[in-house]
Design a protein around this motif. Structure first.
Motif, short mmCIF file in Angstrom:
data_model
loop_
_atom_site.label_atom_id
_atom_site.label_comp_id
_atom_site.label_asym_id
_atom_site.label_seq_id
_atom_site.Cartn_x
_atom_site.Cartn_y
_atom_site.Cartn_z
N GLU A 68 -33.28 -46.32 -10.80
CA GLU A 68 -33.16 -45.09 -10.03
C GLU A 68 -31.71 -44.63 -10.01
O GLU A 68 -30.80 -45.43 -9.79
CB GLU A 68 -33.66 -45.33 -8.58
CG GLU A 68 -33.68 -44.05 -7.77
CD GLU A 68 -34.59 -44.18 -6.52
OE1 GLU A 68 -34.98 -45.29 -6.19
OE2 GLU A 68 -34.87 -43.13 -5.92
N GLY A 110 -33.21 -39.05 -10.82
CA GLY A 110 -34.62 -39.39 -10.73
C GLY A 110 -34.82 -40.90 -10.70
O GLY A 110 -33.90 -41.68 -10.46
N ARG A 111 -36.05 -41.30 -11.01
CA ARG A 111 -36.49 -42.67 -10.82
C ARG A 111 -37.49 -43.00 -11.91
O ARG A 111 -38.39 -42.21 -12.20
CB ARG A 111 -37.17 -42.74 -9.45
CG ARG A 111 -37.67 -44.09 -9.03
CD ARG A 111 -38.28 -43.99 -7.63
NE ARG A 111 -38.52 -45.29 -7.06
CZ ARG A 111 -39.58 -46.04 -7.30
NH1 ARG A 111 -40.52 -45.59 -8.12
NH2 ARG A 111 -39.71 -47.23 -6.73
N GLY A 112 -37.33 -44.14 -12.57
CA GLY A 112 -38.29 -44.59 -13.58
C GLY A 112 -38.90 -45.91 -13.18
O GLY A 112 -38.22 -46.76 -12.59
N GLU A 113 -40.17 -46.07 -13.48
CA GLU A 113 -40.87 -47.28 -13.04
C GLU A 113 -41.88 -47.69 -14.09
O GLU A 113 -42.55 -46.83 -14.69
CB GLU A 113 -41.59 -46.97 -11.72
CG GLU A 113 -42.37 -48.14 -11.17
CD GLU A 113 -42.97 -47.83 -9.80
OE1 GLU A 113 -42.39 -47.04 -9.04
OE2 GLU A 113 -44.05 -48.37 -9.52
N GLU A 114 -42.00 -48.97 -14.34
CA GLU A 114 -43.00 -49.44 -15.30
C GLU A 114 -43.37 -50.88 -14.99
O GLU A 114 -42.55 -51.67 -14.56
CB GLU A 114 -42.46 -49.32 -16.73
CG GLU A 114 -43.52 -49.63 -17.77
CD GLU A 114 -43.21 -49.05 -19.15
OE1 GLU A 114 -42.29 -48.21 -19.26
OE2 GLU A 114 -43.89 -49.45 -20.11
N VAL A 115 -44.64 -51.18 -15.23
CA VAL A 115 -45.14 -52.54 -15.02
C VAL A 115 -45.39 -53.17 -16.37
O VAL A 115 -46.01 -52.56 -17.25
CB VAL A 115 -46.44 -52.52 -14.18
CG1 VAL A 115 -47.07 -53.92 -14.14
CG2 VAL A 115 -46.15 -52.02 -12.77
N ARG A 117 -36.83 -47.56 -21.16
CA ARG A 117 -37.36 -46.36 -20.50
C ARG A 117 -36.84 -46.25 -19.07
O ARG A 117 -36.41 -45.18 -18.65
CB ARG A 117 -38.90 -46.37 -20.54
CG ARG A 117 -39.47 -45.96 -21.89
CD ARG A 117 -40.97 -45.79 -21.84
NE ARG A 117 -41.67 -47.06 -21.83
CZ ARG A 117 -42.12 -47.69 -22.92
NH1 ARG A 117 -41.94 -47.16 -24.12
NH2 ARG A 117 -42.75 -48.84 -22.83
N VAL A 118 -36.87 -47.34 -18.31
CA VAL A 118 -36.40 -47.21 -16.92
C VAL A 118 -34.88 -47.04 -16.89
O VAL A 118 -34.33 -46.44 -15.96
CB VAL A 118 -36.83 -48.39 -16.01
CG1 VAL A 118 -38.35 -48.46 -15.94
CG2 VAL A 118 -36.24 -49.69 -16.42
N LEU A 119 -34.18 -47.52 -17.95
CA LEU A 119 -32.72 -47.35 -17.99
C LEU A 119 -32.30 -45.89 -18.08
O LEU A 119 -31.21 -45.52 -17.66
CB LEU A 119 -32.13 -48.13 -19.17
CG LEU A 119 -31.82 -49.60 -18.90
CD1 LEU A 119 -31.52 -50.33 -20.20
CD2 LEU A 119 -30.65 -49.74 -17.94
N VAL A 120 -33.18 -45.04 -18.65
CA VAL A 120 -32.83 -43.62 -18.78
C VAL A 120 -32.52 -43.02 -17.42
O VAL A 120 -31.60 -42.22 -17.28
CB VAL A 120 -33.99 -42.84 -19.45
CG1 VAL A 120 -33.70 -41.34 -19.45
CG2 VAL A 120 -34.21 -43.33 -20.87
N LEU A 121 -33.27 -43.42 -16.41
CA LEU A 121 -33.06 -42.86 -15.08
C LEU A 121 -32.15 -43.71 -14.20
O LEU A 121 -31.74 -43.29 -13.12
CB LEU A 121 -34.41 -42.69 -14.36
CG LEU A 121 -35.14 -41.38 -14.61
CD1 LEU A 121 -34.31 -40.22 -14.10
CD2 LEU A 121 -35.47 -41.18 -16.07
N GLU A 134 -38.76 -52.47 -24.50
CA GLU A 134 -39.09 -51.05 -24.54
C GLU A 134 -39.19 -50.47 -23.12
O GLU A 134 -38.71 -49.38 -22.84
CB GLU A 134 -40.39 -50.82 -25.32
CG GLU A 134 -40.20 -51.05 -26.81
CD GLU A 134 -41.50 -51.03 -27.60
OE1 GLU A 134 -41.43 -51.13 -28.83
OE2 GLU A 134 -42.59 -50.93 -26.96
#
Lengths: 403, 403
Positions: free
Chosen positions: A333, A337-342, A307-311, A303
């Motif tokens: 990125e 834009g840029r997506g980030e998740e831990v 989400r980070v793949l969108v950006l 999941e």
């Protein structure tokens, strides 16, 4: 009277009664094989053959042949060819639960409820190029066959380049089945043990194939009997095969002859052309030494990846994964834009390490994984191995990007 | 402090918290308006404007403008333009139930759960061409508006030929609404009375429009005040309008100005360009004398129609309907066969009569009919009128084929 039934006279109408639902289901399966714009008009038809207590329906696109048998109140009659799409639409429109087919020389009458329709048949003499001949290879439970093909389907290539990668290789070992698929940048492998007592008959061709492989690769000098028998099934034939397999452990017979695989279940016969050529050696790119190992719940990781793949960069789907004790940070990125998740790791052994790879490939590789994935890292630019901690039979390899 | 909130300083981040689900729903509605390949890049964006307790989102394709307001923990801030498709994908990927938007001069940060993303904004200074101005026409319950548009939508033409038929005409009478759609071969008309106490303000243009109509057709010499105010809304704007209407009888305001309709609900503003031109007089083709009248359950008749249509001529969908006391026989015949079905009539008054028409048109005409349809026959080659015995407001006309 028995003799008269065996060979019905031409001209006598043959009457077949059957359930509308089973007719619809059979036609739905068959019309997936019927080509949209056939080179030969005969391929746009389904063949109907009444037999004792069953109606046999068949279709072919010239490369794939499919035959289904459905229970019916019927006696043997000649084979007739009916326009496939039209019969599907007629059957699909019938609300009554039972349908009566009446076949004469040139017409098929379909009646259900107050509805009565007549379809014009293809001239007698034409027939579909059906061919289900082959040497018996083995009879295995359906879930053993599905269990090796399903987990690797995603990794089969859709590219024209290197045609052999457009199919999955099935290896028939004396005690197990293994399927492998790759597109050169990632690889999936699934293995299932065969239940005891299953007899595998390796065809004579197996030795020839083994010889050919030896010739390709001089390093391999094992004796022929140790080599599995292997063949490569095209992706769309494989998708169809998986749809046709019965549920659970019902027996499925695989037959083979040069360039052709035949699958036989209780009420289905399916034949498909195989891909020609030798599948590349896939064992060498699989690393067997690792610098770090992470275990992580597969679902939250997938999941987060999505989400980070969108950006992420649309062209290469680049995602940076920074592993450290207890967690992995995902960053994508791109131009907008840029997506980030831990994501929390269940465990991590090794030094902190960043791997850069195609996020969609990793998402795909995690798809067959149950609860927990094991990610075996061999370095920032070396292949990552993905395993399922609950299934030793599954393995995937994702090659990192060169950055 | 109040003044500071009214005019937030540029450069200060504006923070908006809102429900992920309502954001997703709003973006789903807005992106249906956003053009796929906009001539002007600004149209590929949604405008976000934080206000007291709400986030206002807007989109436009240059012909249709849409603005939605959703509850949010927010204070007023400047309008920012965000790439629409990307924001939709980001919002769609968020699993957390609440999302935080942080807007700076050039970035929109979207955070939900452990996920954090930054979207690059369009340069300040650009704006969407939104325009919701218009003279108030009336405020009617949503179901009165939906109740006239929905039943006629099927009859709006998709053909390039005669552009005015590519929309439905809405007539605003002092006491009722009427919608009409036609493609020249069939016509649908739906009428709903307005609840008492609703004030209809006919704009000045109404008289001009009436004058124009008089000029078109010298026979019509009624005084202008009796003419309803009428305009023609394009099909795709209408489909969108129906999706945006609130459920039940919630109030909906219609505004109008030359060439433009504006629809305002509690949390939506929607403006659309109207079709230019005068809608043809549709009253003359509606017959008012009949030689036979049949009443029949709509559902079984539609199902039977669909079954015989499978075999009917694909080009003209010809179905022969032979009416007689107690039943109608439907026959469709084409290149591949013949379908036939008998449907019981609830009642029939008149001599036996066969009508030949486009079966799909009759199927469409029956679509808005509830339990029982009334078919008024004026002869084998004269238009058939379809009514709903349970709804005096609906009427359809199907013109028979010349055979």
């Amino acid at each position: 009277m028995g003799a008269a039934l065996e060979k019905p006279q031409e001209g006598t109408p043959v009457v077949v009664k059957l359930g509308t639902k089973s007719l619809k289901q059979a036609l739905d399966k068959l019309t997936r094989v019927v080509p949209g714009r056939p080179s030969d008009p005969v391929l746009a038809h389904v063949a109907l053959t009444p037999t004792y207590g069953a109606l046999v329906l068949a279709a072919s696109d010239g490369e794939r042949d499919l035959e289904l048998s459905i229970p019916a109140d019927a006696t043997p009659g000649p084979t007739r060819l009916v326009p496939a799409a039209l019969l599907q639409r007629v059957a699909g429109s019938i609300a009554a639960s039972e349908v009566t087919l009446t076949v004469t020389e040139d017409r098929l009458a379909v009646a259900g409820g107050g509805f009565q329709t007549e379809l014009y048949l293809m001239e007698a003499g034409e027939e579909l190029p059906l061919d289900f001949e082959g040497e018996p290879l083995l009879t295995a439970p359906a879930n053993a066959i599905a269990g090796v093909f399903e987990p690797v389907l995603y990794a089969v290539s859709n590219e024209e380049y290197r045609a052999i990668f457009r199919g999955a290789q099935l290896e028939v070992h004396p005690d197990r089945l293994r399927a492998v698929a790759s597109d050169g940048f990632r690889l999936a492998l699934a293995e299932r043990e065969l239940p005891e007592g299953i007899v595998v008959t390796l065809p004579k061709e197996a030795e020839e194939a083994a010889d050919a492989e030896d010739a390709e690769d001089a390093e391999e000098t094992r004796a022929a009997p140790e080599e599995p028998f292997a063949f490569v099934t095209p992706k769309r034939s494989l998708i169809e095969l998986l749809r046709l397999l019965p549920p659970g452990g019902a027996p499925v017979e695989l037959r083979h002859r040069r360039g052709r695989l035949v699958v036989v279940t209780e009420d289905v016969r399916y034949a498909t052309a195989l891909l020609e050529g030798v599948y590349p050696d896939y064992r060498r790119p699989i690393p067997d030494e690792f610098v770090a190992v992470a275990e992580v719940e597969a679902k939250p990781l997938r999941e987060a990846l999505r989400r980070v793949l969108v950006l992420a960069d649309a062209a290469n789907a680049r995602v940076d994964l920074a592993f450290e004790e207890g967690r992995v940070r995902l960053v994508g990125e791109g131009d907008y834009g840029r997506g980030e998740e831990v994501v929390e790791l269940a465990s991590y052994q090794g030094e902190p390490l960043t791997v850069v790879l195609n996020g969609r490939y990793l998402d795909d590789a995690l798809q067959p994984v149950g609860a927990t994935a094991r990610l075996e890292l061999s370095g920032p630019v070396s292949p990552m191995v993905v395993r399922d901690t609950g299934d030793v039979g599954y393995l995937a390899v994702v090659v990192p990007m060169r950055v």
